[in-house]
Design an enzyme around this catalytic site. Structure first.
Site, PDB file in Angstrom:
ATOM      1  N   GLY A 256       9.438 137.459  13.230  1.00  0.00           N
ATOM      2  CA  GLY A 256       8.749 137.002  11.742  1.00  0.00           C
ATOM      3  C   GLY A 256       9.461 135.416  11.347  1.00  0.00           C
TER       4      GLY A 256
ATOM      5  N   GLY B 265      21.805 117.706  14.358  1.00  0.00           N
ATOM      6  CA  GLY B 265      22.751 118.608  15.074  1.00  0.00           C
ATOM      7  C   GLY B 265      24.175 118.679  14.156  1.00  0.00           C
TER       8      GLY B 265
ATOM      9  CG  MET C 250      13.014 121.108  13.084  1.00  0.00           C
ATOM     10  SD  MET C 250      13.700 122.099  11.810  1.00  0.00           S
ATOM     11  CE  MET C 250      12.232 121.657  10.537  1.00  0.00           C
ATOM     12  NE  ARG C 251       8.066 124.457  19.959  1.00  0.00           N
ATOM     13  CZ  ARG C 251       6.736 123.909  20.124  1.00  0.00           C
ATOM     14  NH1 ARG C 251       6.601 122.681  19.571  1.00  0.00           N
ATOM     15  NH2 ARG C 251       5.677 124.720  20.488  1.00  0.00           N
TER      16      ARG C 251
ATOM     17  CG  HIS D 255      16.560 129.617   6.192  1.00  0.00           C
ATOM     18  ND1 HIS D 255      15.425 128.984   6.754  1.00  0.00           N
ATOM     19  CD2 HIS D 255      16.380 130.034   4.774  1.00  0.00           C
ATOM     20  CE1 HIS D 255      14.550 128.670   5.757  1.00  0.00           C
ATOM     21  NE2 HIS D 255      15.074 129.119   4.620  1.00  0.00           N
TER      22      HIS D 255
HETATM   23  C1  GRF Z   1      19.683 122.735   8.515  1.00  0.00           C
HETATM   24  O1  GRF Z   1      19.703 122.848   7.161  1.00  0.00           O
HETATM   25  C2  GRF Z   1      19.243 124.372   8.935  1.00  0.00           C
HETATM   26  O2  GRF Z   1      19.475 125.036   8.134  1.00  0.00           O
HETATM   27  C3  GRF Z   1      17.769 123.913   9.131  1.00  0.00           C
HETATM   28  O3  GRF Z   1      17.549 122.657   9.460  1.00  0.00           O
HETATM   29  C4  GRF Z   1      18.836 121.909   9.193  1.00  0.00           C
HETATM   30  C5  GRF Z   1      19.363 121.102  10.301  1.00  0.00           C
HETATM   31  O4  GRF Z   1      20.408 120.350  10.241  1.00  0.00           O
HETATM   32  N1  GRF Z   1      16.927 124.724  10.030  1.00  0.00           N
HETATM   33  P1  GRF Z   1      21.255 120.102  11.443  1.00  0.00           P
HETATM   34  O5  GRF Z   1      20.437 119.568  12.574  1.00  0.00           O
HETATM   35  O6  GRF Z   1      22.056 121.328  11.780  1.00  0.00           O
HETATM   36  O7  GRF Z   1      22.284 119.049  10.886  1.00  0.00           O
END
Ligand code: GRF
Length: 216
Positions: A148, A16, A95-96, A114
């Protein structure tokens, strides 16, 4: 037309730090007067991000995805977003991959951060992909979410140089700092109605026009 207040929900799965960047931005007034973080939803019950939300006085909701079909999990998340009257959703280490049905069903814009300069290196482990490919510049991207994989219109990007003596960890740390810089700025632009989208191209309007719209 300037916005009514945007009610922002943040979807997370892990530590987070991007959520924290949004919280810190809200605390210092950098999200502007149009945004309020109203809920943090995690598909992982013990994600540290939920504790960050609680510390900030934001509703922290676990919506575990483990053992559930994607459709059933997404229905729960949509119900939670509706319960909190969320009008903007920010994916922050969520992560989904969201289905087209989810993206269509949510009434407002969905943003994602990203860790690469899209369209290079979409998907998982973008920093490692970039480092292994040997690029000299990578970075961070905030984009609107479509159906996408990391393909929606780009709102902001920030470049990060790859140094000869970098390893993936050092590069990832500098990219993360870039994420923390551009995510609050992109959210602020969206909620203030200053982003126009034509096809794939977005631009920043001098005057607010599109606050709260899902399509621009
Ligand atoms: C970040 O690098 C984000 O871009 C990627 O996952 C990571 C999450 O980090 N999708 P956090 O949980 O915000 O510290």
């Amino acid at each position: 037309m300037p916005a009514a207040e945007a009610r922002v929900a943040v979807l997370v799965s892990g530590r987070g730090s991007n959520l924290q960047a949004l919280i810190d931005a809200q605390d210092r007034g950098a999200l502007g007067p149009h945004a309020r973080l109203v809920a943090v939803i995690s598909n992982v019950a013990d994600a540290p991000a939920l504790e960050r939300a609680r510390c900030a006085g934001i509703a922290a909701v676990a919506c575990p995805s483990r053992g559930l079909a994607a459709r059933a999990h997404e229905a729960q998340v949509l119900a939670c977003l509706a319960e909190h009257h969320a009008s903007v959703a920010c994916l922050a280490g969520y992560m989904r991959r969201l289905s087209a049905e989810f993206v269509d069903a949510f009434p407002g814009p969905i943003l994602n951060v990203h860790p690469s300069l899209l369209p290079a290196f979409p998907g998982l482990h973008a920093q490692r992909q970039a480092w292994a490919h040997g690029v000299k510049v990578s970075g961070a991207t905030v984009h609107l979410v479509d159906a996408g994989l990391d393909t929606g219109p780009i709102i902001l990007q920030k470049a990060v140089e790859v140094h000869d003596d970098d390893d993936v960890e050092r590069l990832s740390a500098r990219i993360l700092a870039a994420e923390h810089d551009i995510y609050p700025r992109a959210l602020s632009l969206i909620v203030s109605g200053r982003i126009s989208v034509t096809g794939r191209r977005t631009c920043v309007d001098p005057e607010p026009r599109n606050a709260g719209q899902k399509t621009f």
